[in-house]
Design a protein around this motif. Structure first.
Motif, PDB file in Angstrom:
ATOM      1  N   VAL A 310       0.687  -1.193  -0.231  1.00  0.00           N
ATOM      2  CA  VAL A 310       0.048   0.127   0.168  1.00  0.00           C
ATOM      3  C   VAL A 310       0.477   1.408   0.078  1.00  0.00           C
ATOM      4  O   VAL A 310       1.834   1.383   0.494  1.00  0.00           O
ATOM      5  CB  VAL A 310      -0.665   0.203   1.408  1.00  0.00           C
ATOM      6  CG1 VAL A 310      -2.064   0.660   1.414  1.00  0.00           C
ATOM      7  CG2 VAL A 310      -1.783  -1.695   1.310  1.00  0.00           C
ATOM      8  N   PRO A 363      -4.112  -5.384   5.367  1.00  0.00           N
ATOM      9  CA  PRO A 363      -4.785  -4.445   4.745  1.00  0.00           C
ATOM     10  C   PRO A 363      -6.063  -4.358   5.506  1.00  0.00           C
ATOM     11  O   PRO A 363      -6.391  -3.232   5.164  1.00  0.00           O
ATOM     12  CB  PRO A 363      -5.125  -4.838   3.435  1.00  0.00           C
ATOM     13  CG  PRO A 363      -4.755  -6.206   2.646  1.00  0.00           C
ATOM     14  CD  PRO A 363      -3.834  -6.712   4.266  1.00  0.00           C
ATOM     15  N   LEU A 366      -6.067  -0.992   8.384  1.00  0.00           N
ATOM     16  CA  LEU A 366      -5.359  -0.329   7.666  1.00  0.00           C
ATOM     17  C   LEU A 366      -6.402   1.122   8.290  1.00  0.00           C
ATOM     18  O   LEU A 366      -5.727   2.216   8.611  1.00  0.00           O
ATOM     19  CB  LEU A 366      -6.296   0.462   6.605  1.00  0.00           C
ATOM     20  CG  LEU A 366      -5.137   0.017   4.790  1.00  0.00           C
ATOM     21  CD1 LEU A 366      -5.507   0.058   4.574  1.00  0.00           C
ATOM     22  CD2 LEU A 366      -4.144   1.617   5.024  1.00  0.00           C
ATOM     23  N   LYS A 507     -10.360  -8.222   3.668  1.00  0.00           N
ATOM     24  CA  LYS A 507      -8.773  -7.749   2.952  1.00  0.00           C
ATOM     25  C   LYS A 507      -9.026  -8.336   1.566  1.00  0.00           C
ATOM     26  O   LYS A 507      -8.534  -7.534   0.666  1.00  0.00           O
ATOM     27  CB  LYS A 507      -7.904  -9.040   3.494  1.00  0.00           C
ATOM     28  CG  LYS A 507      -7.594  -9.164   4.555  1.00  0.00           C
ATOM     29  CD  LYS A 507      -6.739 -10.487   4.687  1.00  0.00           C
ATOM     30  CE  LYS A 507      -6.198 -10.446   6.317  1.00  0.00           C
ATOM     31  NZ  LYS A 507      -5.336 -12.250   6.377  1.00  0.00           N
ATOM     32  N   THR A 511      -8.088  -4.804  -1.084  1.00  0.00           N
ATOM     33  CA  THR A 511      -7.467  -4.943  -1.722  1.00  0.00           C
ATOM     34  C   THR A 511      -7.993  -4.950  -3.384  1.00  0.00           C
ATOM     35  O   THR A 511      -6.492  -4.149  -3.582  1.00  0.00           O
ATOM     36  CB  THR A 511      -6.477  -6.442  -1.263  1.00  0.00           C
ATOM     37  OG1 THR A 511      -6.281  -6.465  -0.050  1.00  0.00           O
ATOM     38  CG2 THR A 511      -5.574  -6.354  -2.584  1.00  0.00           C
ATOM     39  N   GLY A 520      -2.241   0.472  -4.206  1.00  0.00           N
ATOM     40  CA  GLY A 520      -2.491  -0.703  -3.527  1.00  0.00           C
ATOM     41  C   GLY A 520      -2.168  -2.217  -4.563  1.00  0.00           C
ATOM     42  O   GLY A 520      -2.556  -1.684  -5.979  1.00  0.00           O
TER      43      GLY A 520
END
Length: 932
Positions: A310, A363, A366, A507, A511, A520
RNA sequence: GCCGAAGUGGCGGAAUCGGCAGACGCGCUGGAUUCAAAAUCCAGUGUCCGUAUGGACAUGUGGGUUCGAGUCCCACCUUCGGUACCA
């Protein structure tokens, strides 16, 4: 008085096997062969102290398997050799001046004598040593294959094994060269490059910045993509040993061998790109018949993780360094501009200079990132640090640079770090997060930078608590466990529109959204690093590589490989084996005629002076055994196809990771390059357990508990040593030595001897009790049970129980007189794999002219292994109360009625009512009763 | 911390598919042989109660499943091996 005389018998038969070439194996199968079988021991390093009792443990196990399979008609390959390069011989040379080759030769002679003394049925005509020029010629040749290979990640292909794969090692000549290669390589020479994986391809003395020819650029580009490449990276330099060590050879900041301190130094070193094969090294473990624990060890060592990279925009403030061209080109000056631009361009291969790229496996957290950490060595540090923080940051970086890995781990109890003064913007919510540097983030893993989520990562939490950084919980544990400190999977909270999503789904979703926004992408990382392949010692394989020199005699960074026809590259003559005392390799002390030459085109060349590590030779020896005299090629492809893979490989667990991983890597490269038809070298692997001293401690000179095999053989004979090592317990288990136990098996062999031999006679003759008479039913049953038991036990490598079954046979038949020859004849064959000398002697006494090595293994009749009647227990509520004799084949009803008729049973049934009857045919009857 | 392997007599270990726990060996006890010893052979040997027939208790600990558990499930303890900030 012909007592059991191990010494006489063993010397006699060892000589016989030698003279008759009994165990020499041809490459073409014998008539009626039942198929090939390749059984291999991990070959030893021939140390000066000779064989240790640990060696014969695995070697006896394989010898039993091998002798058994020969008798089963298999075409068996069972070779032995020497892993003979290495430090001890060279250290001895430093002390005494004796050439390592001389010491090595002597040590090999000792080991070979000891192995022969134990009666192992190796095919000695296939013997090899990694130090033979004829052998390391091909080690060097394989290195050239690695040097000539690049890894094409996207190549889809079907191998000779029929399996489909993505990713292949291909000739370097087939590497696509990008249009702008000149520009690319010119830039790489001046700035720090970041090629595909690892830090390879760093340019040489950056004074020739421009004017690179296309030809040179192409060569440099190729060099940066080879599986064998030169890298200038911090390495483990060990002054005590005078060499650089692989990470795996450093334990707690000290050398594995000798325990000398190790420092980190940047040095130019050969690396092998094993990371390119990481995925295949994991996935192709699946079909191997290896202990699950070893597979797991390899998987963990490779340490594959899937996560996301990321990008975080670094805020523009304070990012000027005094001096030259350090103006951060903050073209997209605002977060929104940058996002817009990324939306259009997508996620770039390398981020802009004002962007911090992190790697995370979570992720989904975040929204909980409250600070960032970059490794002290991270290239961005200089640029982002504010003036106010510069002194503190520099001081911290210096301290970190001096720290060895040991210090870093030692201080791990206390997290340390310094704020850079800079902030990054969280791409998911636009929040500012401070950027710190801390040595708990490693430059060598991922991107060398992380987003810290203290609520859901132990290390980050510790750090945040030390420095009073806010903690935001973003995962709900869904259990009693507190959310803060919860590192498992749960449900998202405090994450805006994502709230309520389970971790896995979150996730995946974020993503792909980051990817769509160009912020990312999914990424895979490995703990496994590229393999540091050079050492600075004399007693290792020289590299078949030359370095080009410029007019001033300085290396240009361009290399040339030796022609395969010019191999082997032999060692230079040397009188003095003292290390240089600097990281400069030993071979740099060689005479100029070894070190330099002029190429046909007039270029001055200097030889590579590093040498290969000890692992090199052991990476492929199993291949050479199939064809050890081939002068044309490292192995005849037909022979590889016939003998490989190794069917059974036995050795210590200490090689569970390194040797076995390195071998598999080389094997796969050779497979990709079309030299091999098998993708994996070792089909079945077994680790023998360590043998401890009588005091249950590891054997060592300092503990004074070392057992010398020579002494044991002198007192009891090789057959007793072999038998004892197998009788101690399961092969894989750790077990303590007991000299009394050796005496026990020695007594057993004495009983076996007297079962055949008249020990009151003057000569060795068969006992009068041994006669050509038919077996009684009971004798026949004992014989067939023994054959079945021993056969099954060998098949499952349960040698300890096989031996106990032969003891039971012997206990039974020594009590029988006369003893039928028809029982003793097959028993000698059963004993042969375990105690081959005495077995041969008894076999000969029974009147057989030839060695039993290829005699047919006895067969059994399953019907004859069982009694007509069986004694079974009768249980009441699960407790055994009496015994009952029933016909072997009785069915449930018969058994129950037989039981019910039994007076003893009736006594127990009195006063009770039967609730239920459980009958297992041939095994037991159980009455479930209740008092009336 | 994490990962892995393992806990059964005085000792090494056996019990392969949930069905007689302790095969086999060591050690120990008694006996035979011997002038004596070594070697060899025979018998016994988990613990406790009982003269005995017999019974109770036993596979690291505590629970559970089952007619029946060393073996399967849950929790824990101990030992050994590997690993170490891998995001």
């Amino acid at each position: 008085m012909p007592r059991y005389d191990a010494k006489r018998i063993e010397e006699k038969w060892q000589q016989y096997w030698d003279e008759q070439n009994t165990f020499v194996t041809l490459n073409s199968p014998q008539a009626g062969s039942k198929g090939k079988m390749y059984v291999l021991d991990m070959f030893p390093y021939p140390s000066g102290s000779g064989l240790h009792v640990g060696h014969p443990e695995g070697y006896t196990a394989t010898d039993i398997v091998v002798r058994y399979n020969r008798m089963q008609g298999k075409h068996v390959l069972h070779p032995m050799g020497w892993d003979a390069f290495g430090l001890p011989a060279e250290e001895h040379a430093v002390k005494t001046g004796t050439h390592p080759a001389v010491t090595t030769k002597e040590n090999i002679a000792t080991f070979k004598r000891q192995l022969k003394m134990l009666g192992f049925s190796y095919d000695w005509s296939r013997e090899l040593s990694t130090t033979d020029p004829d052998y390391y010629r091909w080690t060097q040749w394989i290195f050239l294959q690695l040097f000539d290979t690049w890894y094409d990640v996207t190549c889809e292909w079907t191998g000779p094994d029929g399996a489909q794969r993505t990713g292949k090692g291909r000739p370097i000549s087939e590497l696509p060269i990008p249009e702008n290669v000149v520009e690319l390589m010119s830039k790489a020479r001046t700035s720090s490059p970041s090629p595909p994986s690892g830090g390879e391809g760093r340019g040489e003395g950056a004074n020739v910045a421009s004017g690179m020819s296309r030809e040179e650029a192409v060569r440099r580009y190729q060099d940066a993509h080879r599986l064998a490449y030169v890298s200038e990276a911090p390495v483990n330099w060990c002054p005590g040993l005078g060499t650089v060590l692989a990470n795996e050879e450093v334990i707690d900041g000290k050398s594995e061998r000798g325990g000398h301190p190790v420092q980190r130094l940047p040095l130019k070193q050969w690396m092998l790109r094993i990371t390119a094969y990481a995925d295949r090294l994991i996935s192709e473990l699946d079909n191997l018949d290896w202990p699950e624990s070893v597979k797991l060890l390899q998987r963990n060592w490779i340490g594959r993780s899937v996560g996301a990279e990321v990008d975080f925009l670094v805020e523009g403030r304070g990012s000027k360094v005094e001096g030259e061209d350090n103006t951060l080109d903050l073209q997209p000056s605002t977060f929104d501009d940058w996002k817009q631009q990324r939306q259009a361009s997508g996620f770039p291969a390398t981020p802009e200079p004002n962007v911090l790229r992190v790697y995370t496996t979570r992720p989904d957290t975040l929204f909980g990132a409250t600070y960032m950490v970059v490794a002290p060595e991270h290239p961005l540090v200089d640029q982002i640090t504010t003036d106010a923080q510069r002194d503190a940051v520099n001081a911290y970086r210096e301290k970190a640079a001096l720290k060895s890995d040991l210090d870093r781990t030692d201080l791990a109890k206390e997290k340390s770090g310094v704020f850079t003064g800079a902030y990054a913007i969280n791409p998911v919510n636009g929040e500012e997060v401070p950027i710190w540097i801390a040595d708990y983030v490693l430059i060598s893993y991922g991107t060398g930078a992380i987003m810290a989520v203290p609520a859901h990562d132990e290390r980050d939490l510790e750090f945040a608590q030390t420095f009073d950084i806010p903690v935001i919980e973003v995962v709900e544990s869904g259990s009693d466990e507190a959310n803060i400190g919860f590192t498992g999977e749960g449900t998202a909270i405090n994450s805006g529109e994502y709230n309520g999503l389970p971790t896995a789904e979150f996730k995946q979703k974020i993503t792909s959204e980051l990817n769509a926004a160009g912020l990312g992408r999914q990424a895979v990382n490995y703990k496994l690093r590229d393999w540091l392949f050079s050492r600075q010692r004399y007693w290792g394989e020289p590299f078949p590589i030359w370095h080009e020199l410029d007019a001033d005699g300085n290396p240009t960074g361009l290399m040339r490989a030796d022609e395969p026809a010019d191999l082997p590259v032999l060692h230079p003559h040397m009188e003095d084996f003292k290390p240089t005392g600097t990281p400069e390799p030993m071979l740099s002390k060689a005479s100029p005629d070894w070190l330099y030459k002029t190429a046909a085109d007039g270029t001055r060349l200097k030889r590579e002076t590093n040498s290969m590590p000890q692992w090199a030779g052991s990476c492929w020896y199993y291949l050479r055994f199939c064809d050890n005299r081939n002068g044309e090629f490292f192995i005849d492809p037909e022979l590889e196809k016939y003998w490989l893979p190794v069917d059974l490989y036995i050795g210590g667990v200490e090689h569970a990771v390194l040797h076995l991983l390195y071998s598999r890597f080389w094997h796969k490269v050779l497979f990709d390059r079309g030299h091999l038809t098998t993708a994996e070298p070792f089909h079945k692997l077994v680790n023998q357990g360590m043998i401890l001293g009588e005091n249950n401690e590891k054997m060592s000179k300092s503990r004074g508990n070392v057992i010398n095999p020579d002494d044991v053989v002198k007192d009891y004979g090789a057959d007793s040593l072999r038998l004892y090592e197998m009788f101690m317990g399961p092969l894989e288990q750790v077990k303590p030595w007991q000299m009394k136990g050796v005496e026990g098996v020695f007594r057993f062999l004495g009983r076996v001897w007297r079962m055949y031999v008249d020990d009151a006679a003057d000569n060795v003759v068969l006992s009068d009790a041994v006669q050509d008479i038919p077996l009684t039913e009971e004798q026949e049953r004992v014989l067939h049970k023994t054959i079945k038991g021993v056969t099954d036990d060998i098949e499952r490598l349960a040698f300890n129980t096989a031996i106990s079954k032969m003891m039971e046979f012997t206990n039974f038949f020594t009590g029988v007189s006369p003893r039928p020859r028809a029982a003793l004849q097959p028993f000698a064959l059963l004993l042969a794999p375990f105690a081959p000398h005495i077995a041969e002697e008894l076999w000969a006494l029974l009147g057989n002219a030839d060695s039993l090595a290829y005699a047919s293994w006895p067969e059994y009749d399953a019907a004859k292994t069982v009694e007509a009647e069986a004694e079974i227990p009768v249980q009441f509520n699960g407790k055994v109360r009496c015994k009952l004799r029933v016909p072997q084949n009785a069915d449930k009803e018969t058994m129950q009625s037989l039981a019910e008729q039994n007076p003893e049973v009736q006594k127990h049934l009195e006063g009770n009512s039967v609730v239920k009857v459980v009958v297992v045919p041939g095994r037991m009857v159980n009455f479930v009763v209740k008092p009336n």
